[in-house]
Design a protein around this motif. Structure first.
Motif, short mmCIF file in Angstrom:
data_model
loop_
_atom_site.label_atom_id
_atom_site.label_comp_id
_atom_site.label_asym_id
_atom_site.label_seq_id
_atom_site.Cartn_x
_atom_site.Cartn_y
_atom_site.Cartn_z
N LEU A 208 1.09 -1.18 -0.08
CA LEU A 208 0.05 -0.04 0.05
C LEU A 208 0.81 1.40 0.09
N ALA A 209 2.10 1.08 0.67
CA ALA A 209 2.71 2.17 0.76
C ALA A 209 3.46 2.90 -0.77
N VAL A 210 3.47 1.85 -1.69
CA VAL A 210 3.97 2.00 -2.91
C VAL A 210 3.01 3.04 -3.63
N SER A 211 1.68 2.62 -3.65
CA SER A 211 0.77 3.51 -4.20
C SER A 211 0.23 4.61 -3.58
N PHE A 212 0.51 4.70 -2.14
CA PHE A 212 0.27 5.78 -1.45
C PHE A 212 0.95 6.99 -1.61
N ASN A 213 2.46 6.62 -1.53
CA ASN A 213 3.24 7.56 -1.86
C ASN A 213 3.23 8.24 -3.08
N THR A 214 3.05 7.49 -4.30
CA THR A 214 2.66 7.99 -5.61
C THR A 214 1.35 9.08 -5.64
N VAL A 215 0.53 8.38 -5.21
CA VAL A 215 -0.85 9.18 -5.09
C VAL A 215 -0.86 10.49 -4.37
N GLU A 216 -0.26 10.56 -3.20
CA GLU A 216 -0.02 11.70 -2.40
C GLU A 216 0.72 12.67 -2.91
N ALA A 217 1.73 12.08 -3.65
CA ALA A 217 2.66 13.19 -4.30
C ALA A 217 1.83 13.92 -5.57
N SER A 218 1.09 13.30 -6.06
CA SER A 218 0.23 13.62 -7.16
C SER A 218 -0.90 14.59 -6.71
N LEU A 219 -1.52 14.15 -5.73
CA LEU A 219 -2.67 14.79 -5.08
C LEU A 219 -1.97 16.16 -4.48
N GLY A 220 -0.91 16.16 -4.04
CA GLY A 220 -0.37 17.17 -3.37
C GLY A 220 -0.12 18.50 -4.31
N LYS A 221 -0.05 18.09 -5.65
CA LYS A 221 0.23 19.06 -6.78
C LYS A 221 -0.98 19.80 -7.15
N VAL A 222 -2.23 19.30 -6.59
CA VAL A 222 -3.47 20.17 -7.04
C VAL A 222 -3.67 21.07 -6.29
N THR A 223 -3.86 22.54 -6.48
CA THR A 223 -3.99 23.29 -5.62
C THR A 223 -5.32 23.51 -4.86
N PRO A 224 -5.30 23.84 -3.51
CA PRO A 224 -6.43 23.75 -2.82
C PRO A 224 -7.85 24.61 -3.42
N THR A 225 -7.24 25.52 -4.11
CA THR A 225 -8.46 26.42 -4.53
C THR A 225 -9.37 25.50 -5.60
#
Length: 552
Positions: free
Chosen positions: A433-450
């Motif tokens: 799960l950590a493999v997918s979580f790290n990839t998804v978390e990094a991608s989601l973090g690039k989406v601006t909260p606005t």
């Protein structure tokens, strides 16, 4: 003006928060089970293990871990510096080729080389025939030894250090290197005094990954007859029939893993590593000529050749010359099982990773951060430990269910929980799960909260925002995360060996069983298939690393 953090403010638990906590609890359950068994009585078995084999398990595990760590650090750091900072023949090729050994599981490279380098193999046979030597007339290093296992594992795992070292070197600024030049430092001194200290977090992270993979190693060490904790857990459970003692051995191995994580954190201490310059221009390169250029070429070519090219050629030759005796529908059934397991585990891991990442995005508090870190710790836990932690409670549930059906219905229904494919999927999710979580978390973090705020003003719920806004943006990263989990599942051996249902074989199990019977040539077909699929994430990693230089 920066946007407000999503979920900032007073902690407020909602459905997403509880979902995050539930996922963390399910993933942590195997570790909790193993730790609880430390306090359970195991009779005389533990005393017997402690007085006979436990010292050997500890010694071999420590020596193997240290040897592999030193070897991967030297190879990974040296080759990364050469391809980033030097110009020599074949440099562009080696930038991605040095990642190729990641596609070869350690047990596969062990099978490939053993057939050729053992006493009855073609290499030693040719030496004896050529020089007329007898058995005691010459010395040839034993490949089936602790040293042989450490060497082959090093050749497969050094890309972990190479990846992070190369990324660290590429992120360093021109200004730091210019200061070294003005102080009169030679290229070697700049490497030792500036580049390596600044790359220390990446190097420590790479070595930590190597240590975790080494502690998880099962196939190669068992094939070479090297007693470590992973082989001891398997032998204690299936050979002695002692699940409590096996869980206590797993707890010892877990202590090694925790020690690695603590050492990695302690090595950083209070030190911080920053690039204070914004000058991410093209890094200065040293043009190597003459023997220096060819030495750099050889330093990069040897690990690629020995870690990927030769094993692949040997496996290909054995597959063509002999191959699997069950080639045809039975072999494709192994491939089908592998593909189904990989696809199901990848889909589940990516889905859970999305839920975890989005839950942490909505509720940014210490409890949520702890839950997400707990859910992502599985990659640090060896597969044998995960398997033992899962099998004990599920076997107990099967036993209670069968006692109930026998007493009330006069029938035994068999292994419903611990004897199904579900248990394998569960183990893979915990492990990767950590493999997918790290990839998804990094991608989601690039989406601006606005974007979240805009979606809410248009009447979308949190789930609707995830489905209609974030998922389309992240689809490339979701696919990459799924591919990485799929390949890891395909190569996973310890958990699969322990948890697989009866008469359910995968390509990894097929290769392992044939190699255990010394039918190495037949094991080549399944091994070669695993290597071929393993090249996919290497290509993805190479593309991502090529684009990672700031300012490029």
């Amino acid at each position: 003006m920066p946007g407000n953090k999503v979920g900032a403010g007073r902690p407020r638990f909602n459905l997403w928060s509880w979902l995050t906590f539930a996922i963390a609890l399910v993933v942590a359950l195997p570790v909790v089970v193993v730790l609880v068994h430390i306090f359970l009585p195991s009779g005389e078995v533990w005393g017997h293990l402690a007085s006979t084999v436990l010292p050997r398990y500890v010694q071999n595990t420590v020596v193997l871990a240290l040897s592999v760590s030193i070897g991967t650090l030297l190879i990974g750091t040296g080759t990364a510096w050469l391809v980033v900072m030097c110009r020599f023949p074949g440099r562009r090729l080696f930038e991605w080729a040095l990642l190729l050994p990641l596609a070869v599981p350690t047990y596969v490279i062990a099978y490939a080389y053993t057939d050729y380098f053992q006493f009855t193999g073609p290499i030693q046979t040719l030496l004896r025939d050529t020089f007329g030597w007898g058995r005691d007339d010459y010395y040839f290093p034993a490949i089936r030894s602790l040293g042989g296992a450490a060497t082959l594992i090093t050749l497969v795992l050094y890309p972990y250090v190479y990846m992070l070292a190369r990324a660290s070197f590429m992120e360093q600024t021109v200004g730091m290197l210019d200061v070294g030049r003005t102080l009169g430092l030679s290229p070697w001194k700049m490497f030792a005094r500036i580049a390596v200290p600044m790359a220390r977090p990446g190097l420590v992270g790479g070595v930590s990954l190597v240590l975790m993979e080494t502690l998880n190693e099962f196939g190669a060490v068992q094939f070479f007859g090297v007693d470590t904790f992973t082989t001891g857990i398997y032998r204690t459970w299936f050979g002695l029939g002692e699940p409590v003692a096996a869980a206590q051995l797993a707890a010892c191995l877990l202590a090694f893993v925790f020690a690695v994580v603590l050492l990695e954190r302690a090595s950083r201490g209070q030190k911080q590593y920053y690039n204070t310059s914004g000058r991410h221009q093209a890094l200065p390169e040293y043009a190597l000529r003459g023997w220096r250029a060819w030495l750099a070429w050889a330093v990069c070519a040897v690990p690629v050749t020995v870690g990927f090219v030769l094993p692949s050629l040997l496996l290909g030759w054995m597959a063509i010359e002999t191959g699997d005796s069950r080639w045809g529908w039975p072999f494709f059934e192994y491939a089908r099982n592998t593909l189904v397991l990989g696809a199901l585990a990848a889909a589940a891991a990516v889905l859970l990773a999305v839920l975890l990442s989005y839950g942490a995005r909505l509720q940014q508090g210490p409890a949520t951060r702890l839950a997400t870190r707990t859910a992502a710790m599985g990659y640090a836990i060896p597969g044998s430990v995960v398997a033992v932690g899962i099998l004990i409670p599920l076997a107990w549930m099967d036993r209670q269910l069968n006692l109930f059906t026998r007493d009330y219905f006069g029938a035994i229904i068999g292994l419903i929980f611990s004897g199904s494919v579900f248990v394998l999927i569960y183990a893979y999710i915990v492990r990767f799960l950590a493999v997918s979580f790290n990839t998804v978390e990094a991608s989601l973090g690039k989406v601006t909260p606005t974007m979240d705020a805009a979606s809410r003003t248009l009447g979308q719920t949190a789930g609707g925002t995830l489905r209609r806004v974030h998922t389309p943006i992240m689809k490339g990263s979701l696919f990459a995360a799924g591919i990485l989990v799929f390949v890891d599942v395909m190569k996973e051996l310890p958990a699969t060996v322990i948890l697989r249902p009866f008469n359910f074989d995968t390509l990894a199990i097929r290769a392992h069983n044939l190699a255990s019977d010394e039918r190495l040539a037949e094991a080549s077909t399944a091994s070669l298939a695993i290597v071929a699929v393993g090249i996919i994430p290497v290509i993805l990693l190479s593309i991502a690393m090529r684009r990672s230089r700031p300012g490029r």
